[in-house]
Design a protein around this motif. Structure first.
Motif, short mmCIF file in Angstrom:
data_model
loop_
_atom_site.label_atom_id
_atom_site.label_comp_id
_atom_site.label_asym_id
_atom_site.label_seq_id
_atom_site.Cartn_x
_atom_site.Cartn_y
_atom_site.Cartn_z
N TYR A 182 0.75 -1.20 0.01
CA TYR A 182 -0.08 0.08 -0.01
C TYR A 182 0.96 1.15 -0.15
N THR A 183 1.93 1.32 0.67
CA THR A 183 3.08 2.31 0.47
C THR A 183 3.35 2.50 -0.96
N PHE A 184 3.66 1.58 -1.58
CA PHE A 184 3.80 1.73 -3.09
C PHE A 184 2.69 2.24 -4.19
N LEU A 185 1.58 1.37 -3.30
CA LEU A 185 0.34 1.99 -4.25
C LEU A 185 -0.08 3.42 -4.02
N SER A 186 0.13 3.99 -2.71
CA SER A 186 -0.10 5.60 -2.42
C SER A 186 0.95 6.26 -3.09
N ASP A 187 2.18 5.80 -3.33
CA ASP A 187 3.03 6.48 -4.28
C ASP A 187 3.03 6.45 -5.55
N LYS A 188 1.87 5.72 -6.14
CA LYS A 188 1.47 5.47 -7.52
C LYS A 188 2.61 4.69 -8.36
N ARG A 189 3.33 3.71 -7.35
CA ARG A 189 4.19 2.80 -8.09
C ARG A 189 3.34 1.39 -8.10
N VAL A 190 2.39 1.54 -8.98
CA VAL A 190 1.38 0.43 -8.94
C VAL A 190 2.12 -1.12 -9.25
N GLU A 191 2.96 -1.03 -10.32
CA GLU A 191 3.38 -2.29 -10.71
C GLU A 191 4.11 -2.85 -9.62
N ASP A 192 5.00 -1.92 -8.96
CA ASP A 192 6.03 -2.55 -7.65
C ASP A 192 4.95 -3.04 -6.58
N ALA A 193 3.55 -2.37 -6.52
CA ALA A 193 2.73 -2.75 -5.24
C ALA A 193 2.01 -4.04 -5.53
N ILE A 194 1.76 -4.31 -7.08
CA ILE A 194 1.41 -5.72 -7.45
C ILE A 194 2.29 -6.71 -7.25
N GLN A 195 3.56 -6.38 -7.33
CA GLN A 195 4.61 -7.42 -7.34
C GLN A 195 4.62 -7.80 -5.82
N VAL A 196 4.56 -7.10 -4.83
CA VAL A 196 4.30 -7.19 -3.46
C VAL A 196 3.29 -7.89 -3.30
N PHE A 197 2.05 -7.51 -3.60
CA PHE A 197 0.72 -8.30 -3.34
C PHE A 197 0.84 -9.49 -3.69
N LYS A 198 1.38 -9.91 -5.01
CA LYS A 198 1.40 -11.31 -5.32
C LYS A 198 2.29 -12.21 -4.58
N LEU A 199 3.18 -11.37 -4.08
CA LEU A 199 4.20 -12.26 -3.28
C LEU A 199 3.56 -12.73 -1.90
N ASN A 200 2.51 -11.75 -1.38
CA ASN A 200 1.69 -11.74 -0.25
C ASN A 200 0.90 -13.19 -0.33
N VAL A 201 0.29 -12.99 -1.73
CA VAL A 201 -0.60 -14.08 -1.84
C VAL A 201 0.00 -15.38 -1.92
N GLN A 202 1.07 -15.64 -2.68
CA GLN A 202 2.03 -16.53 -2.62
C GLN A 202 2.44 -17.10 -1.26
N GLU A 203 2.67 -16.36 -0.33
CA GLU A 203 3.18 -16.66 0.97
C GLU A 203 1.78 -16.94 2.03
N HIS A 204 0.80 -16.38 1.73
CA HIS A 204 -0.50 -16.46 2.39
C HIS A 204 -1.59 -16.61 1.74
N PRO A 205 -1.65 -17.77 1.05
CA PRO A 205 -2.96 -18.18 0.32
C PRO A 205 -3.94 -18.49 0.74
N ASN A 206 -4.21 -18.56 2.03
CA ASN A 206 -5.59 -18.89 2.85
C ASN A 206 -6.10 -17.41 3.54
N SER A 207 -5.39 -16.44 3.31
CA SER A 207 -6.03 -15.02 3.70
C SER A 207 -6.67 -14.44 2.45
N GLY A 208 -8.12 -14.26 2.90
CA GLY A 208 -8.92 -13.25 1.91
C GLY A 208 -8.29 -11.83 2.02
#
Length: 463
Positions: A390-416
């Protein structure tokens, strides 16, 4: 969906009154040489961007340390006698107070509201008193209503005024169905105390806590300032000092406030608990250590107490750029004091200045840290990655934010929640199909996520 555990800077940043953490002389006094985490406090403050804090730790009848570090938001040196706000951590004081009231038979925790409130609404009448304190009553929230600002600005506002505002609003949920953070219950409980016992919460806290423990600097501002409305005192707003909190822990340990096992039994009563939350306290068990306590102010304050070991820890700061250091710091101190083992450092310390990194860097650092899992605490990894995204997203670094969120999905696949966050970033990037899939998975994992459900509905309509 944002986590605010590690994102207090988003909530509290206020420009000119924030002290630059890089310009602070952190060490005001020597730290206890026998506690390694205490020695690391200045280093941790720099990593978290916290310019000043006060901390205390007690074991049995001994104060291990009670000290200040760095400076307050107005540039004054922090010391063990510097006043700082407890915010919602005030609920620890409420928990102790109500435990004493119940022990002395002055309040029946199982008593129905009809027994305490003559004109209680029909939907409230069978709600037991304890549900007011563990957020399971279903009574609607007050602090998010448009009229609440008027109450706060009126020095004559009483808890009864909140009751009159919320009494005719339908319950948010069936009593006992959920535990959702509602300050309104604490206002109603205080109103009942005033009507039944004829004294305010501040008076009862003085009787049971601050007087027996000889705490001279712990109070609610309304006690000495007539311009402050005297309501919701038990829910938040008390100020204290590190020295006073050490006195409180000693007072619990020697039974002057309450016997540790009596407080523990009160909070562990299965009727009073809803999952990990009890009456004014979050029950937590980590590494075999049971603790009770509460944080407050976006984690600007944190109190943890281990009744079996008679260990108490309190961290507080008025720093509006605080990124949640009070929570992991209290955990680490508790762990070392109880076990004698130095705990792993928070995962955040592996990243340093993550704002200067990109998404690929974050992934690389995370994987390297994971390879030496004994060196870092990964228990808050999901919240940290979410915050970075969200820090990246608020700084309009959208692709960086997506990469971090995808890592989070990979690491925590059971978290909605991590799918919800990824969906928001994908939608910002214009990837509606990707966002739809992420939001659908968020709903599948957490059917109560109304925000994700609305996003799914909207995106399906746009297909």
């Amino acid at each position: 969906m944002k986590y605010y555990l590690l994102a207090a800077s988003v909530l509290f940043a206020s420009g000119a009154d924030v002290v630059d953490a890089n310009m602070v002389d952190y060490v005001n006094t020597s730290v206890d040489p026998t506690i390694e985490i205490a020695q690391k406090i200045p280093e941790l403050m720099k990593v978290y961007g916290v310019s000043g804090l006060a901390a205390t730790a007690v074991k049995g009848d001994k104060v291990l340390f009670s000290q200040g570090f760095g400076v307050t938001s107005d540039g004054q040196s922090y010391s063990s006698s510097t006043s700082c706000g407890l915010y919602s951590a005030t609920k620890v004081l409420a928990s102790l107070t109500y435990a004493n009231l119940a022990k002395d038979g002055r309040i029946n925790m199982e008593g129905e509201l009809a027994d305490y409130i003559e004109d209680a609404p029909e939907a409230w009448r069978k709600i037991p008193f304890y549900r007011l304190l563990n957020h399971t009553s279903g009574i609607t929230m007050a602090v998010n209503k448009s009229w609440f600002g008027e109450l706060v600005s009126n020095p004559s506002t009483q808890n009864a005024d909140i009751y009159q505002k919320v009494r005719d609003i339908p319950l948010d949920y069936k009593p006992g169905e959920f535990s959702r953070y509602r300050q309104s219950g604490y206002a109603v409980a205080e109103m009942i105390l005033k009507n039944k016992l004829g004294v305010s919460f501040a008076d009862i806290a003085l009787e049971y806590l601050t007087s027996p423990a000889n705490m001279t600097n712990t109070k609610h501002p309304s006690v000495s300032d007539d311009s402050q409305p005297a309501f919701l005192l038990s829910a938040g707003g008390f100020v204290t000092t590190a020295d006073d909190m050490s006195k409180l822990f000693i007072g619990i340990n020697n039974g002057a406030v309450i016997a540790p096992q009596e407080w523990k039994a009160f909070l562990l009563n299965q009727d009073y608990r809803f999952k990990d939350y009890s009456l004014g306290s979050l029950i937590e068990e980590r590494d075999g250590i049971l603790t009770m306590g509460h944080s407050g102010g976006g984690a600007r304050a944190n109190i943890r107490y281990a009744p079996d070991e008679k260990v108490g820890v309190m961290i507080c700061t008025d720093d509006r750029s605080n990124k949640g250091l009070a929570i992991p710091l209290a955990r680490m101190l508790m762990h070392e004091i109880v076990t004698g083992e130095v705990p792993p450092l928070p995962l955040l310390t592996a990243f340093g200045d993550y704002k200067a990194m990109n998404g690929v860097d974050i992934i690389s650092v995370y994987k390297q840290a994971k390879e030496r899992a004994d060196g870092y605490d990964f228990s808050d990894a999901e919240a940290l990655l979410n915050n970075i995204g969200y820090t990246f997203l608020s700084d309009k670094r959208v692709e960086d934010a997506i990469q971090v969120f995808k890592l989070n999905v990979q690491e925590h696949p059971n978290s909605g929640n991590v799918y919800d966050s990824l969906g928001e970033a994908q939608l910002t990037a214009g990837d509606k199909l990707g966002a739809l899939a992420s939001y659908q998975q968020a709903v599948a994992l957490d059917p109560h996520n109304q925000g994700a459900a609305k996003a799914v509905k909207k995106l399906l309509q746009e297909k």
